[in-house]
Design a protein around this motif. Structure first.
Motif, short mmCIF file in Angstrom:
data_model
loop_
_atom_site.label_atom_id
_atom_site.label_comp_id
_atom_site.label_asym_id
_atom_site.label_seq_id
_atom_site.Cartn_x
_atom_site.Cartn_y
_atom_site.Cartn_z
N PHE A 145 0.80 -1.22 0.00
CA PHE A 145 0.00 0.00 0.00
C PHE A 145 0.83 1.28 0.00
O PHE A 145 0.32 2.35 -0.26
CB PHE A 145 -0.91 0.01 1.23
N ARG A 146 2.11 1.18 0.29
CA ARG A 146 2.91 2.39 0.53
C ARG A 146 2.99 3.34 -0.66
O ARG A 146 3.34 4.49 -0.51
CB ARG A 146 4.30 2.03 1.02
N PHE A 147 2.63 2.87 -1.85
CA PHE A 147 2.71 3.72 -3.03
C PHE A 147 1.39 4.43 -3.33
O PHE A 147 1.31 5.22 -4.25
CB PHE A 147 3.10 2.88 -4.25
N THR A 148 0.35 4.15 -2.57
CA THR A 148 -0.95 4.74 -2.87
C THR A 148 -1.12 6.09 -2.18
O THR A 148 -0.54 6.36 -1.12
CB THR A 148 -2.09 3.81 -2.43
N LYS A 149 -1.94 6.92 -2.78
CA LYS A 149 -2.23 8.23 -2.19
C LYS A 149 -2.90 8.08 -0.83
O LYS A 149 -2.61 8.83 0.10
CB LYS A 149 -3.13 9.04 -3.13
N THR A 150 -3.81 7.12 -0.73
CA THR A 150 -4.53 6.90 0.53
C THR A 150 -3.56 6.55 1.65
O THR A 150 -3.63 7.11 2.75
CB THR A 150 -5.57 5.78 0.37
N GLU A 157 -1.57 11.63 8.49
CA GLU A 157 -2.56 11.81 9.55
C GLU A 157 -2.22 11.03 10.83
O GLU A 157 -2.92 11.11 11.82
CB GLU A 157 -3.95 11.39 9.07
N GLY A 158 -1.12 10.25 10.77
CA GLY A 158 -0.70 9.48 11.94
C GLY A 158 -1.44 8.17 12.13
O GLY A 158 -1.36 7.56 13.19
N LYS A 159 -2.16 7.72 11.11
CA LYS A 159 -2.93 6.47 11.21
C LYS A 159 -2.12 5.27 10.75
O LYS A 159 -2.58 4.14 10.85
CB LYS A 159 -4.22 6.59 10.41
N VAL A 160 -0.93 5.51 10.24
CA VAL A 160 0.00 4.44 9.87
C VAL A 160 1.28 4.73 10.64
O VAL A 160 1.87 5.79 10.51
CB VAL A 160 0.28 4.44 8.35
N ARG A 161 1.69 3.80 11.45
CA ARG A 161 2.89 3.99 12.28
C ARG A 161 3.92 2.92 11.98
O ARG A 161 3.59 1.74 11.90
CB ARG A 161 2.51 3.96 13.75
N HIS A 162 5.15 3.35 11.84
CA HIS A 162 6.27 2.42 11.61
C HIS A 162 5.99 1.45 10.46
O HIS A 162 6.27 0.27 10.56
CB HIS A 162 6.61 1.66 12.89
N HIS A 163 5.36 1.95 9.42
CA HIS A 163 5.08 1.19 8.20
C HIS A 163 4.06 0.07 8.39
O HIS A 163 3.88 -0.75 7.51
CB HIS A 163 6.36 0.62 7.58
N VAL A 164 3.40 0.00 9.55
CA VAL A 164 2.41 -1.05 9.78
C VAL A 164 1.04 -0.52 9.36
O VAL A 164 0.59 0.52 9.83
CB VAL A 164 2.37 -1.49 11.26
N VAL A 165 0.40 -1.22 8.45
CA VAL A 165 -0.90 -0.83 7.94
C VAL A 165 -1.98 -1.29 8.91
O VAL A 165 -2.02 -2.45 9.30
CB VAL A 165 -1.15 -1.46 6.55
N ASN A 166 -2.85 -0.37 9.29
CA ASN A 166 -4.00 -0.73 10.10
C ASN A 166 -5.06 -1.24 9.13
O ASN A 166 -5.74 -0.47 8.46
CB ASN A 166 -4.50 0.49 10.88
N LEU A 167 -5.19 -2.55 9.03
CA LEU A 167 -6.10 -3.15 8.05
C LEU A 167 -7.56 -2.78 8.31
O LEU A 167 -8.34 -2.69 7.37
CB LEU A 167 -5.92 -4.66 8.01
N GLU A 168 -7.91 -2.56 9.55
CA GLU A 168 -9.30 -2.17 9.84
C GLU A 168 -9.62 -0.83 9.18
O GLU A 168 -10.69 -0.66 8.61
CB GLU A 168 -9.53 -2.08 11.36
N ILE A 169 -8.69 0.09 9.23
CA ILE A 169 -8.89 1.38 8.57
C ILE A 169 -8.91 1.21 7.06
O ILE A 169 -9.77 1.75 6.37
CB ILE A 169 -7.79 2.39 8.99
N MET A 170 -7.97 0.43 6.53
CA MET A 170 -7.86 0.25 5.08
C MET A 170 -9.08 -0.46 4.49
O MET A 170 -9.39 -0.30 3.30
CB MET A 170 -6.59 -0.51 4.72
N ARG A 171 -9.79 -1.25 5.27
CA ARG A 171 -10.96 -1.98 4.76
C ARG A 171 -12.21 -1.10 4.62
O ARG A 171 -13.14 -1.48 3.95
CB ARG A 171 -11.29 -3.14 5.71
N ARG A 172 -12.19 0.06 5.22
CA ARG A 172 -13.37 0.94 5.16
C ARG A 172 -13.53 1.50 3.75
O ARG A 172 -12.59 2.11 3.22
CB ARG A 172 -13.22 2.08 6.16
N PRO A 173 -14.70 1.34 3.14
CA PRO A 173 -14.92 1.85 1.78
C PRO A 173 -14.66 3.35 1.65
O PRO A 173 -14.14 3.80 0.63
CB PRO A 173 -16.39 1.53 1.50
N GLU A 174 -14.97 4.13 2.68
CA GLU A 174 -14.76 5.58 2.57
C GLU A 174 -13.28 5.94 2.57
O GLU A 174 -12.90 7.01 2.10
CB GLU A 174 -15.49 6.32 3.70
N ILE A 175 -12.42 5.05 3.04
CA ILE A 175 -10.98 5.28 3.03
C ILE A 175 -10.42 5.00 1.64
O ILE A 175 -9.57 5.70 1.13
CB ILE A 175 -10.25 4.40 4.08
N ARG A 176 -10.87 3.90 1.03
CA ARG A 176 -10.37 3.52 -0.29
C ARG A 176 -10.85 4.51 -1.30
O ARG A 176 -10.32 4.82 -2.26
CB ARG A 176 -10.84 2.13 -0.66
#
Length: 176
Positions: A145-150, A157-176
């Motif tokens: 995911f690191r290459f995407t604008k999202t 916004e501080g929702k991704v820390r130390h390169h770890v993707v919060n999958l719960e956030i990424m699964r939300r349709p409004e985020i994608r």
């Protein structure tokens, strides 16, 4: 339409192989190996139209035709390499689609210079960390995911820390 719709639905981007070594079990080159520039540009445009993402691939900058490696024409390879770089930089600069692929030190420098000229990280070289390729994971620096604008926005916004993707956030349709 397939690539655009897939990216729009949440795909990270598109991946292709344009290297003579990648063949099916019958010995045929994989689809896309010999695709012309117009098709590659259309794929990049589809990624952008779907919302942006990464164009990843295996590019050898030498496969101008299905010719055994020891019978390749050096001049044709040079021309082909220039054409490959042309469509890639066109997709990256015009559509803001990021590229990621394993490459040599010369092209790594070309990628670095391109990024500096455009003041954006649009070209990223991959490093082989095992002979078969790159290991990726949603918990690593090489996450897909690191290459995407999202992802970049969530990182700011501080929702991704130390390169770890919060999958719960990424699964939300409004985020994608």
């Amino acid at each position: 339409a397939i690539v655009r719709d897939a990216v729009k639905a949440g795909a990270v981007g598109f991946s292709s192989s344009r290297i003579i070594l990648h063949r099916d079990k019958s010995g045929n080159l994989t689809p896309g190996t010999m695709a012309q520039e117009a098709e590659m540009l259309a794929l990049g445009r589809a990624i952008a139209e779907g919302g942006g993402g990464v164009f990843e691939g295996a590019f050898d900058f030498a496969t101008y035709d299905d010719v055994p490696m020891n019978q390749r024409d050096e001049e044709k390879m040079k021309v082909f390499a220039a054409k490959e770089w042309h469509w890639m930089t066109k997709v990256a600069s015009e559509y803001k689609v990021a590229f990621s692929f394993a490459t040599d030190p010369v092209r790594t420098e070309m990628m670095r210079q391109f990024n500096m000229d455009h003041d954006e990280l649009l070209m990223t070289s991959q490093a082989f960390i095992r002979p078969q390729g790159l290991l990726i994971s949603t918990h690593s620096r090489t996450n897909p995911f690191r290459f995407t604008k999202t992802y970049r926005r969530l990182q700011k916004e501080g929702k991704v820390r130390h390169h770890v993707v919060n999958l719960e956030i990424m699964r939300r349709p409004e985020i994608r």
